[in-house]
Scaffold this motif. Sequence first.
Motif, PDB file in Angstrom:
ATOM      1  N   HIS A  75       6.818  -5.906   1.686  1.00 48.24           N
ATOM      2  CA  HIS A  75       7.621  -6.926   0.814  1.00 48.24           C
ATOM      3  C   HIS A  75       8.862  -6.710   1.041  1.00 48.24           C
ATOM      4  O   HIS A  75       9.561  -5.519   1.733  1.00 48.24           O
ATOM      5  CB  HIS A  75       7.385  -6.483  -0.665  1.00 48.24           C
ATOM      6  CG  HIS A  75       7.567  -5.214  -1.088  1.00 48.24           C
ATOM      7  ND1 HIS A  75       8.521  -4.604  -1.252  1.00 48.24           N
ATOM      8  CD2 HIS A  75       6.544  -4.234  -1.316  1.00 48.24           C
ATOM      9  CE1 HIS A  75       8.586  -3.508  -1.826  1.00 48.24           C
ATOM     10  NE2 HIS A  75       7.211  -3.164  -1.774  1.00 48.24           N
ATOM     11  N   GLY A  76       9.772  -7.488   0.461  1.00 46.60           N
ATOM     12  CA  GLY A  76      11.248  -7.501   0.678  1.00 46.60           C
ATOM     13  C   GLY A  76      12.111  -6.633  -0.592  1.00 46.60           C
ATOM     14  O   GLY A  76      11.259  -6.144  -1.525  1.00 46.60           O
ATOM     15  N   ALA A  77      13.328  -6.833  -0.601  1.00 45.29           N
ATOM     16  CA  ALA A  77      14.003  -6.116  -1.472  1.00 45.29           C
ATOM     17  C   ALA A  77      14.029  -6.850  -3.100  1.00 45.29           C
ATOM     18  O   ALA A  77      14.264  -6.277  -4.151  1.00 45.29           O
ATOM     19  CB  ALA A  77      15.335  -5.896  -1.266  1.00 45.29           C
ATOM     20  N   GLY A  78      13.409  -7.991  -2.978  1.00 44.75           N
ATOM     21  CA  GLY A  78      13.604  -8.876  -4.382  1.00 44.75           C
ATOM     22  C   GLY A  78      12.046  -9.260  -4.973  1.00 44.75           C
ATOM     23  O   GLY A  78      11.870  -9.934  -5.790  1.00 44.75           O
ATOM     24  N   TRP A  93       9.517   2.529  -4.438  1.00 44.90           N
ATOM     25  CA  TRP A  93      10.297   2.178  -5.530  1.00 44.90           C
ATOM     26  C   TRP A  93       9.937   0.955  -6.138  1.00 44.90           C
ATOM     27  O   TRP A  93       9.800   1.038  -7.557  1.00 44.90           O
ATOM     28  CB  TRP A  93      11.901   1.525  -4.985  1.00 44.90           C
ATOM     29  CG  TRP A  93      11.827   0.278  -4.094  1.00 44.90           C
ATOM     30  CD1 TRP A  93      11.340   0.275  -3.020  1.00 44.90           C
ATOM     31  CD2 TRP A  93      11.991  -1.098  -4.677  1.00 44.90           C
ATOM     32  NE1 TRP A  93      11.635  -0.899  -2.535  1.00 44.90           N
ATOM     33  CE2 TRP A  93      11.663  -1.943  -3.443  1.00 44.90           C
ATOM     34  CE3 TRP A  93      12.103  -1.670  -5.814  1.00 44.90           C
ATOM     35  CZ2 TRP A  93      11.902  -3.197  -3.667  1.00 44.90           C
ATOM     36  CZ3 TRP A  93      12.303  -2.952  -5.870  1.00 44.90           C
ATOM     37  CH2 TRP A  93      12.123  -3.704  -4.773  1.00 44.90           C
ATOM     38  N   ARG A  94       8.705   0.210  -5.814  1.00 48.94           N
ATOM     39  CA  ARG A  94       8.043  -0.821  -6.440  1.00 48.94           C
ATOM     40  C   ARG A  94       6.910  -0.278  -7.217  1.00 48.94           C
ATOM     41  O   ARG A  94       6.645  -0.558  -8.289  1.00 48.94           O
ATOM     42  CB  ARG A  94       7.573  -1.892  -5.627  1.00 48.94           C
ATOM     43  CG  ARG A  94       8.372  -2.813  -5.010  1.00 48.94           C
ATOM     44  CD  ARG A  94       8.781  -3.919  -5.754  1.00 48.94           C
ATOM     45  NE  ARG A  94       7.583  -4.726  -6.323  1.00 48.94           N
ATOM     46  CZ  ARG A  94       7.862  -5.773  -6.865  1.00 48.94           C
ATOM     47  NH1 ARG A  94       9.042  -6.194  -7.331  1.00 48.94           N
ATOM     48  NH2 ARG A  94       6.669  -6.485  -7.377  1.00 48.94           N
ATOM     49  N   VAL A  95       6.522   0.871  -6.744  1.00 48.94           N
ATOM     50  CA  VAL A  95       5.411   1.580  -7.363  1.00 48.94           C
ATOM     51  C   VAL A  95       5.821   2.195  -8.476  1.00 48.94           C
ATOM     52  O   VAL A  95       5.322   2.124  -9.745  1.00 48.94           O
ATOM     53  CB  VAL A  95       4.561   2.445  -6.375  1.00 48.94           C
ATOM     54  CG1 VAL A  95       3.538   3.289  -7.127  1.00 48.94           C
ATOM     55  CG2 VAL A  95       4.035   1.988  -5.402  1.00 48.94           C
ATOM     56  N   ALA A  96       7.141   2.810  -8.578  1.00 43.07           N
ATOM     57  CA  ALA A  96       7.524   3.279  -9.726  1.00 43.07           C
ATOM     58  C   ALA A  96       8.193   2.247 -10.793  1.00 43.07           C
ATOM     59  O   ALA A  96       8.555   2.687 -11.665  1.00 43.07           O
ATOM     60  CB  ALA A  96       8.800   4.099  -9.181  1.00 43.07           C
ATOM     61  N   GLY A  97       8.172   1.223 -10.487  1.00 44.24           N
ATOM     62  CA  GLY A  97       8.648  -0.086 -11.395  1.00 44.24           C
ATOM     63  C   GLY A  97      10.057  -0.295 -11.538  1.00 44.24           C
ATOM     64  O   GLY A  97      10.577  -0.805 -12.234  1.00 44.24           O
ATOM     65  N   LYS A  98      10.598   0.230 -10.470  1.00 46.26           N
ATOM     66  CA  LYS A  98      12.072   0.016 -10.452  1.00 46.26           C
ATOM     67  C   LYS A  98      12.479  -1.499  -9.765  1.00 46.26           C
ATOM     68  O   LYS A  98      11.654  -2.087  -9.203  1.00 46.26           O
ATOM     69  CB  LYS A  98      12.725   0.777  -9.258  1.00 46.26           C
ATOM     70  CG  LYS A  98      12.832   2.438  -9.807  1.00 46.26           C
ATOM     71  CD  LYS A  98      13.351   3.336  -8.917  1.00 46.26           C
ATOM     72  CE  LYS A  98      13.254   4.589  -9.406  1.00 46.26           C
ATOM     73  NZ  LYS A  98      13.753   5.660  -8.388  1.00 46.26           N
ATOM     74  N   LYS A  99      13.337  -1.968 -10.294  1.00 44.68           N
ATOM     75  CA  LYS A  99      14.028  -3.254  -9.991  1.00 44.68           C
ATOM     76  C   LYS A  99      14.766  -3.475  -8.836  1.00 44.68           C
ATOM     77  O   LYS A  99      14.976  -4.423  -8.196  1.00 44.68           O
ATOM     78  CB  LYS A  99      14.370  -4.044 -11.309  1.00 44.68           C
ATOM     79  CG  LYS A  99      13.587  -4.160 -12.396  1.00 44.68           C
ATOM     80  CD  LYS A  99      14.021  -4.853 -13.590  1.00 44.68           C
ATOM     81  CE  LYS A  99      13.070  -5.071 -14.623  1.00 44.68           C
ATOM     82  NZ  LYS A  99      13.520  -6.047 -15.873  1.00 44.68           N
ATOM     83  N   VAL A 100      15.387  -2.437  -8.414  1.00 42.15           N
ATOM     84  CA  VAL A 100      16.479  -2.568  -7.326  1.00 42.15           C
ATOM     85  C   VAL A 100      16.009  -1.614  -6.262  1.00 42.15           C
ATOM     86  O   VAL A 100      15.663  -0.508  -6.530  1.00 42.15           O
ATOM     87  CB  VAL A 100      17.815  -2.044  -7.787  1.00 42.15           C
ATOM     88  CG1 VAL A 100      18.772  -2.203  -7.000  1.00 42.15           C
ATOM     89  CG2 VAL A 100      18.188  -2.936  -9.166  1.00 42.15           C
ATOM     90  N   PRO A 118       5.208   7.965  -4.324  1.00 48.26           N
ATOM     91  CA  PRO A 118       4.071   7.499  -3.989  1.00 48.26           C
ATOM     92  C   PRO A 118       4.193   5.949  -3.633  1.00 48.26           C
ATOM     93  O   PRO A 118       4.795   5.472  -4.246  1.00 48.26           O
ATOM     94  CB  PRO A 118       3.266   7.482  -5.363  1.00 48.26           C
ATOM     95  CG  PRO A 118       3.813   8.473  -6.165  1.00 48.26           C
ATOM     96  CD  PRO A 118       5.167   8.540  -5.706  1.00 48.26           C
ATOM     97  N   ALA A 119       3.557   5.705  -2.742  1.00 48.43           N
ATOM     98  CA  ALA A 119       3.460   4.124  -2.266  1.00 48.43           C
ATOM     99  C   ALA A 119       1.857   3.717  -2.291  1.00 48.43           C
ATOM    100  O   ALA A 119       1.215   4.567  -2.422  1.00 48.43           O
ATOM    101  CB  ALA A 119       3.846   4.111  -0.679  1.00 48.43           C
ATOM    102  N   ARG A 120       1.706   2.620  -2.376  1.00 47.61           N
ATOM    103  CA  ARG A 120       0.619   2.086  -2.554  1.00 47.61           C
ATOM    104  C   ARG A 120       0.219   0.922  -1.352  1.00 47.61           C
ATOM    105  O   ARG A 120       0.952   0.026  -1.096  1.00 47.61           O
ATOM    106  CB  ARG A 120       0.445   1.129  -3.922  1.00 47.61           C
ATOM    107  CG  ARG A 120      -0.939   0.945  -4.330  1.00 47.61           C
ATOM    108  CD  ARG A 120      -1.053   0.519  -5.820  1.00 47.61           C
ATOM    109  NE  ARG A 120       0.218  -0.292  -6.072  1.00 47.61           N
ATOM    110  CZ  ARG A 120       0.664   0.165  -7.533  1.00 47.61           C
ATOM    111  NH1 ARG A 120       0.508   1.096  -8.159  1.00 47.61           N
ATOM    112  NH2 ARG A 120       1.906  -0.629  -7.751  1.00 47.61           N
ATOM    113  N   ILE A 121      -1.050   0.893  -1.063  1.00 50.49           N
ATOM    114  CA  ILE A 121      -1.568   0.052  -0.005  1.00 50.49           C
ATOM    115  C   ILE A 121      -2.759  -0.741  -0.557  1.00 50.49           C
ATOM    116  O   ILE A 121      -3.701  -0.151  -1.040  1.00 50.49           O
ATOM    117  CB  ILE A 121      -1.858   0.959   1.232  1.00 50.49           C
ATOM    118  CG1 ILE A 121      -0.680   1.845   1.655  1.00 50.49           C
ATOM    119  CG2 ILE A 121      -2.750  -0.137   2.293  1.00 50.49           C
ATOM    120  CD1 ILE A 121      -1.523   2.798   2.936  1.00 50.49           C
TER     121      ILE A 121
END
Length: 221
Positions: A43-46, A75-82, A24-27
């Motif tokens: 956004h970026g990777a960081g 990956w951001r929606v899932a709460g991952k940091k990398v 899932p992505a978020r807009i």
Amino acid sequence: MTDQTSGTAGAAQAVETVDTDAGPARITWHRAKRPRLVLAVSHGAGGGIEARDLRALAGALPGHGVSVALVEQPWRVAGKKVAPAPKTLDVGWRGIWPAVARGGLPVISGGRSAGARVACRTAGELGAHAVLALSFPLHPPGRPEKSRAAELLGAGVPTLVVQGGNDPFGRPEEFPEGTYDLVEVPYGDHGFAVPKRAPVTQDQALETVTAAVLPWAVSLG
């Protein structure tokens, strides 16, 4: 897909969850009242969509007929940091594209840093109207021989690069000649932050970003 709407100063805002093959992505939508086109920007990777330049654009563009879709990768929606590999980022971006394009308006594909690379790599296949590359990471810091210029040069659509004058991932003077436009944010680093000793303020740096993007985007509509 879910959609929640709320009112904010300057633009109507809605948060939409979109299923992609990467998760899932978020807009977060900042919609113009009478939109002529859409800027979909990631956004970026960081970091995430709270980046100062993304928020500035979301505040400035809707009043001029440009709806802004701030996209959070799976990956951001899932709460991952990398961040995952570039090909997985591309999968996530392809997955959100039908949602940002469903209104039938021209869509500018945009992103900052790693998100700018995604926008460039996928512009042709997705039918992007143009590309906005914020802080394009031309090379890893200190490794100019590891150039990613081919991604930028291969976008194949009108492209605007907005780059910090002190960006360790590629200063404006390092960029090769091409058909894209490039605007420098004086003294800005990779996040467009400026030192306190700089003769420009942080607000002025962000004004440089919006002053570059706004007329360019409007001209495309």
